[in-house]
Scaffold this active site. Sequence first.
Site, short mmCIF file in Angstrom:
data_model
loop_
_atom_site.label_atom_id
_atom_site.label_comp_id
_atom_site.label_asym_id
_atom_site.label_seq_id
_atom_site.Cartn_x
_atom_site.Cartn_y
_atom_site.Cartn_z
N ASP A 208 -1.34 6.37 13.87
CA ASP A 208 -1.71 5.63 12.66
C ASP A 208 -2.41 4.34 13.08
OD1 ASP A 208 -2.04 4.15 10.40
OD2 ASP A 208 -0.04 4.53 9.58
N HIS A 213 -1.88 -3.14 10.83
CA HIS A 213 -0.78 -3.29 11.78
C HIS A 213 -1.21 -3.92 13.10
CE1 HIS A 213 1.16 -0.73 8.89
NE2 HIS A 213 0.25 0.20 9.07
N ILE A 228 1.67 -6.29 9.98
CA ILE A 228 3.03 -5.82 9.65
C ILE A 228 3.32 -4.50 10.37
CG2 ILE A 228 3.01 -7.01 7.42
CD1 ILE A 228 2.59 -4.25 6.08
N GLY A 231 5.39 1.44 8.02
CA GLY A 231 6.61 1.86 7.32
C GLY A 231 7.32 2.98 8.08
C1 LIG Z 1 -0.25 10.95 4.23
C2 LIG Z 1 0.48 9.88 5.02
C3 LIG Z 1 0.50 8.58 4.33
C4 LIG Z 1 0.94 7.44 5.15
C5 LIG Z 1 0.04 6.23 4.91
C6 LIG Z 1 0.63 5.03 5.57
C7 LIG Z 1 -0.39 4.12 6.15
C8 LIG Z 1 0.29 2.96 6.83
O1 LIG Z 1 -0.53 2.50 7.89
C9 LIG Z 1 0.58 1.84 5.83
C10 LIG Z 1 1.87 1.21 6.03
O2 LIG Z 1 2.68 1.59 6.82
S1 LIG Z 1 2.22 -0.17 5.01
C11 LIG Z 1 3.81 -0.73 5.59
C12 LIG Z 1 4.99 -0.09 4.92
N1 LIG Z 1 5.06 -0.34 3.49
C13 LIG Z 1 5.39 -1.55 3.00
O3 LIG Z 1 5.61 -2.51 3.72
C14 LIG Z 1 5.50 -1.67 1.49
C15 LIG Z 1 6.77 -2.41 1.12
N2 LIG Z 1 6.93 -2.39 -0.35
C16 LIG Z 1 6.37 -3.33 -1.12
O4 LIG Z 1 5.72 -4.25 -0.65
C17 LIG Z 1 6.57 -3.20 -2.62
O5 LIG Z 1 7.67 -2.36 -2.86
C18 LIG Z 1 5.32 -2.58 -3.34
C19 LIG Z 1 4.12 -3.53 -3.17
C20 LIG Z 1 5.00 -1.19 -2.77
C21 LIG Z 1 5.65 -2.40 -4.81
O6 LIG Z 1 6.09 -3.63 -5.32
P1 LIG Z 1 5.67 -4.12 -6.77
O7 LIG Z 1 4.18 -4.14 -6.88
O8 LIG Z 1 6.41 -5.36 -7.06
O9 LIG Z 1 6.16 -2.87 -7.63
P2 LIG Z 1 7.10 -2.89 -8.92
O10 LIG Z 1 6.54 -3.82 -9.94
O11 LIG Z 1 8.51 -3.06 -8.51
O12 LIG Z 1 6.93 -1.39 -9.40
C22 LIG Z 1 5.72 -0.93 -9.98
C23 LIG Z 1 5.81 0.59 -10.09
O13 LIG Z 1 5.66 1.16 -8.81
C24 LIG Z 1 6.84 1.90 -8.41
N3 LIG Z 1 7.15 1.53 -7.03
C25 LIG Z 1 7.56 0.33 -6.60
N4 LIG Z 1 7.73 0.34 -5.27
C26 LIG Z 1 7.45 1.59 -4.85
C27 LIG Z 1 7.45 2.23 -3.59
N5 LIG Z 1 7.81 1.61 -2.46
N6 LIG Z 1 7.08 3.53 -3.53
C28 LIG Z 1 6.75 4.20 -4.65
N7 LIG Z 1 6.72 3.64 -5.88
C29 LIG Z 1 7.06 2.36 -5.98
C30 LIG Z 1 7.95 1.43 -9.35
O14 LIG Z 1 8.92 2.45 -9.56
C31 LIG Z 1 7.18 1.05 -10.60
O15 LIG Z 1 6.96 2.20 -11.39
P3 LIG Z 1 7.71 2.32 -12.81
O16 LIG Z 1 7.23 1.14 -13.58
O17 LIG Z 1 7.30 3.63 -13.36
O18 LIG Z 1 9.18 2.25 -12.45
#
Ligand SMILES: CCCCCCC[C@@H](O)CC(=O)SCCNC(=O)CCNC(=O)[C@H](O)C(C)(C)COP(=O)(O)OP(=O)(O)OC[C@H]1O[C@@H](n2cnc3c(N)ncnc32)[C@H](O)[C@@H]1OP(=O)(O)O
Length: 308
Positions: A208, A213, A228, A231
Site C-alpha cells: 500500500d 503514509h 499517518i 489502518g
Molecule cells: C480495497 C482496499 C481498500 C483499502 C484502502 C486503504 C488505503 C489506505 O492507504 C488508507 C488508510 O489506511 S487511512 C488510515 C486508516 N483510517 C483512519 O485513520 C480513519 C480513522 N477514522 C476517522 O478519521 C473517522 O472515523 C472518519 C473520518 C472515517 C469518520 O468520521 P466522521 O466524518 O466524524 O464521521 P461521522 O460523522 O461519525 O459519521 C458519518 C457517517 O459515516 C459513518 N462512518 C463513520 N466512521 C466510519 C468508518 N470508520 N467506517 C465506515 N463508516 C463510518 C457513520 O456511521 C455515519 O453514517 P450514519 O450517519 O449513517 O451513521
Amino acid sequence: MADNSRFDHDLVLAHKFPETTFTYTERDAAVYALGVGACGRNAIDSDELKYVYHENGQQFVQVLPTFAALFSLGSLTNGSIDLPGLQYDPRLLLHGQQYIQIYKPFPSSASLINKVSLAGLHDKGKAAILELETKSYEKQSGELLCMNRSTIYLRGAGGFSNSSHPYSYSNYPVNQAAAPKIPKSQPFAVFEDCTQPSQALLYRLSGDYNPLHSDPMIAEVAGFSRPILHGLCSLGFAVRAVIKCICRGDANIIKTISGRFLLHVYPGETLITEMWLEGSRVIYQAKVKERNRAVLSGFVELHVTPSL
Ligand SMILES: CCCCCCC[C@@H](O)CC(=O)SCCNC(=O)CCNC(=O)[C@H](O)C(C)(C)COP(=O)(O)OP(=O)(O)OC[C@H]1O[C@@H](n2cnc3c(N)ncnc32)[C@H](O)[C@@H]1OP(=O)(O)O
C-alpha cells in the site's frame, strides 16, 4: 463544498472489475509480519519468530491471518481507487473498515485469483462510502481461500444524491461489518505494543504505497500534522494481540476479523489493545496511549471457544 455533480452512482455501480492475480512468497509474508510489528518487542519472541523465520526445523514460515487484507489492494493505485463515475480527491480517502473471512489457513506462498465486486455505495453528505468485496481463490486448486470486505471513506465526495433521500446501496445488511458495542466490564486481557516511527515506511513495502503514509505534504493536505499509519497496519497489531493473549499463539483458530478505524494513528505511538471474550468471539478495542483515544474497534471470531 465539493462539486460532485459529475459523481455518477449508476456508472460506479455498473463497473465490472477485471480479475487480477496476486502472487506472494514467504518473503512477502515475513516482510508483512515485520510491518505489523511481529517480533518488535523481542526479536526472538518464541510466539512470533515463526512468522519471519523457519524455526525448529519447520519447513515454512507461517502467514498471519491479517495478511489476507493485502489481497484486496489490487483494486488500488497508490492507495486510491479509480472508477468511472467516481469523483473525489484521492488525498482525502481514508480506510473506514475491514472485514475478513478466512476459509483455510494460508500457504506460505501462493498464486491467487481475485474477484472483486462493488458491494455498497452510500452518500453520507460530507462523505461517500464505498464497499468493495474481494474473493481470493487459490489459482492451482480453485479453492476459495478468503473474502475481504473493505469500506473506503471518501471525505468531501458526498452530496451526489438528493439530500432528502440520501443514496444508499448495499449488498449486505447495514453495519454487518461494523464494530460491536464495547462491554462496560473490565477487559479479559490487555496488550501494549509500540509502533515504531518508521512503521508506516516498513508496512508500505507490503503493497500500500498511498503517500498519506509517507509524504508530509500530502499528509498535511489530508489534515494531519504528519504521515499517518495505514489502518491495516493498526489492525495487524490488534489481531497479533488477540493471537498472543487469547489464541495462545495459534492463529489458525481465527475465522473472521472485523475492524472499524475510528481515528488516525501516528507512527511511533503506543497501541493498547483491550480484549473481551464472549464465547468464541473476541471483542477488542485499540487505544493510542499517548492521546488516550480509541483508534480501532472490532471483533475476531474463533473456530473454538478458548479454554482459559
Ligand atoms: C480495497 C482496499 C481498500 C483499502 C484502502 C486503504 C488505503 C489506505 O492507504 C488508507 C488508510 O489506511 S487511512 C488510515 C486508516 N483510517 C483512519 O485513520 C480513519 C480513522 N477514522 C476517522 O478519521 C473517522 O472515523 C472518519 C473520518 C472515517 C469518520 O468520521 P466522521 O466524518 O466524524 O464521521 P461521522 O460523522 O461519525 O459519521 C458519518 C457517517 O459515516 C459513518 N462512518 C463513520 N466512521 C466510519 C468508518 N470508520 N467506517 C465506515 N463508516 C463510518 C457513520 O456511521 C455515519 O453514517 P450514519 O450517519 O449513517 O451513521
